[in-house]
Enzyme design. Structure first.
Site, mmCIF file in Angstrom:
data_model
loop_
_atom_site.group_PDB
_atom_site.id
_atom_site.type_symbol
_atom_site.label_atom_id
_atom_site.label_comp_id
_atom_site.label_asym_id
_atom_site.label_seq_id
_atom_site.Cartn_x
_atom_site.Cartn_y
_atom_site.Cartn_z
ATOM 1 N N TYR A 133 35.981 29.399 47.853
ATOM 2 C CA TYR A 133 35.568 29.450 46.459
ATOM 3 C C TYR A 133 36.080 30.741 45.846
ATOM 4 O O TYR A 133 35.516 31.806 46.031
ATOM 5 C CB TYR A 133 34.037 29.411 46.418
ATOM 6 C CG TYR A 133 33.475 28.830 45.155
ATOM 7 C CD1 TYR A 133 32.899 27.562 45.168
ATOM 8 C CD2 TYR A 133 33.509 29.523 43.967
ATOM 9 C CE1 TYR A 133 32.378 27.018 44.017
ATOM 10 C CE2 TYR A 133 32.993 28.987 42.808
ATOM 11 C CZ TYR A 133 32.425 27.729 42.839
ATOM 12 O OH TYR A 133 31.907 27.187 41.688
ATOM 13 N N LYS A 189 36.410 30.306 38.970
ATOM 14 C CA LYS A 189 36.664 29.269 37.980
ATOM 15 C C LYS A 189 38.077 29.468 37.441
ATOM 16 O O LYS A 189 38.547 30.578 37.305
ATOM 17 C CB LYS A 189 35.673 29.423 36.833
ATOM 18 C CG LYS A 189 34.227 29.268 37.263
ATOM 19 C CD LYS A 189 33.671 27.943 36.842
ATOM 20 C CE LYS A 189 32.232 27.761 37.259
ATOM 21 N NZ LYS A 189 32.040 27.803 38.706
ATOM 22 N N ASP A 201 45.710 35.187 35.685
ATOM 23 C CA ASP A 201 45.081 36.504 35.554
ATOM 24 C C ASP A 201 45.659 37.340 36.692
ATOM 25 O O ASP A 201 45.378 37.080 37.859
ATOM 26 C CB ASP A 201 43.562 36.338 35.695
ATOM 27 C CG ASP A 201 42.816 37.666 35.733
ATOM 28 O OD1 ASP A 201 43.477 38.729 35.806
ATOM 29 O OD2 ASP A 201 41.573 37.633 35.710
#
Ligand code: F6R
Ligand code: MG
Ligand code: MG
Length: 366
Positions: A227, A230, A13
């Site tokens: 983090y 996903k 992406d």
């Protein structure tokens, strides 16, 4: 032995249009232009699922080839330049490093590769999902290769009757283990039933040890020491003649299962099977989508794609996914719609806990 063909799918992406919903056509055109000029590839298909660009490539240079990974990196870097120019959303978000260093794994883009000797006829399916994580393939892979209620070939095809080997990765401790099924089904389910941690990486035919399926297991949210989200996953599956039939490979998606991802990578929701044209997640940035593109390989050339989930026989699955989405959305910020604290991509818990820390009182145990 003939020369091996490698099917490599690399996705990233590098900028959404609009928000996190889709890919701007200029990015897809840019990627096509770059891959067209490459002497490394036999063939390619540039496509997308939601806001992820997927480069589907065939070549003879084998798995983990630095030049192929470099080509994908350079392609995404060029797309990022356009995305920045157009002020697309999150331009360059999956290119976590400024410089490429030989292998794209660990740098942000997702990779799945299958290297094999092309059979007399070689049907393959490329699955691509958006707004979820690699563990989303565990349940469908289990059904395809281990569940006779899904795959009748396991019962009545002598070439499949002995079963398959599953390579499972522990994404937290960075370890892997292989299970031989059906004998070790119950042991395997202890692990793969927890798809946030244990992910099926590859499947092999037991007798011939031939590779049949491979997924992308890079878990972006644990990379780069923080983090960061996903990792929308891909899965490659070879079909027919001793492997599950095309229809057996697609069958698990006729009944949507719940996966982690959706809004802010922090929710549980149904995985909806859709054609590419309907793969742009909009409702609450979802629900999570899966696309299945079929190709016949011909000396490495990609004949296709067949956009399998355009078939009306998945209409009921989509309706069911919408009903599940409606139901689970009614829980708003409560678990299990909201993911468990350890799995959320966004959290305000440390800041709120810190601000309120003086208001918490010790409780007596009686
Ligand atoms: C989920 C996803 C989106 C974003 C959400 C907020 O994987 O990509 O649901 O998390 O749109 O995005 P930001 O924080 O960029 O405004
Ligand atoms: Mg995005
Ligand atoms: Mg995405």
């Amino acid at each position: 032995m003939g020369k091996n063909i490698t099917l490599t799918v690399i996705k990233a992406d590098v900028g959404g249009f609009v928000g996190h919903s889709s890919v701007h056509p200029e990015l897809l055109e840019t990627a096509r232009g770059i891959l067209t000029g490459s002497p490394l590839l036999i063939d390619f298909c540039v496509t997308h699922v939601g806001d992820d660009i997927n480069l589907i490539m065939t070549h003879e240079t084998g798995k983990d080839n630095g030049e192929i990974h470099q080509l994908a990196w350079d392609t995404f870097a060029s797309c990022t330049r356009i995305a920045k120019k157009l002020k697309l959303y999150g331009a360059g978000q999956d290119l976590l490093s400024d410089a490429f260093s030989g292998n794209i794994k660990g740098l942000g883009p997702g990779v799945a590769e299958l290297e094999f000797e092309e059979r007399g006829s070689e049907p393959v399916i490329v699955f691509m999902a958006d707004k979820t994580e690699p563990g989303a393939w565990n349940l469908p892979l289990y059904k395809m290769f281990a569940d006779p209620f899904n795959t009748i070939g396991l019962v009545i095809d002598p070439k499949m009757h002995k079963g398959f080997l599953f390579e499972v990765c522990d994404l937290i401790e960075n370890k892997k283990v292989t299970f031989s099924c059906p004998e070790e089904l119950y042991d395997m389910l202890v692990f793969i039933g927890a798809p946030g941690r244990y992910v099926i990486k590859s499947v092999f035919q037991k007798e011939t040890k031939e590779i049949v399926a491979a997924s992308s297991t890079q878990k972006l949210n644990l990379m780069a020491g923080r983090y960061v989200g996903k990792d929308d996953p891909v899965l490659l599956v070879r079909c027919q003649s001793g492997f599950p039939a095309v229809g057996e490979v697609l069958e698990p998606f006729a009944n949507p299962h719940l996966v982690s991802g959706w809004m802010r990578g922090s929710h549980t929701g149904p995985l909806m099977p859709v054609p590419v044209v309907n793969s742009n997640p909009t409702r609450f940035d979802g629900p999570p989508r899966v696309v299945a593109l079929g190709f016949q390989l011909c000396e490495g050339r990609l004949l296709g794609p067949q956009d399998f989930f355009a078939d009306p026989s998945y209409d009921l699955a989509r309706q069911k996914a919408n009903e599940i989405a409606n139901f689970i959305r009614s829980m708003g910020p409560f678990e299990p719609h909201r993911l468990h604290l350890d799995e959320m991509e966004y959290t305000t818990l440390p800041e709120v806990s810190n601000r309120l820390k003086d208001r918490f009182e010790k409780m007596r145990l009686s």
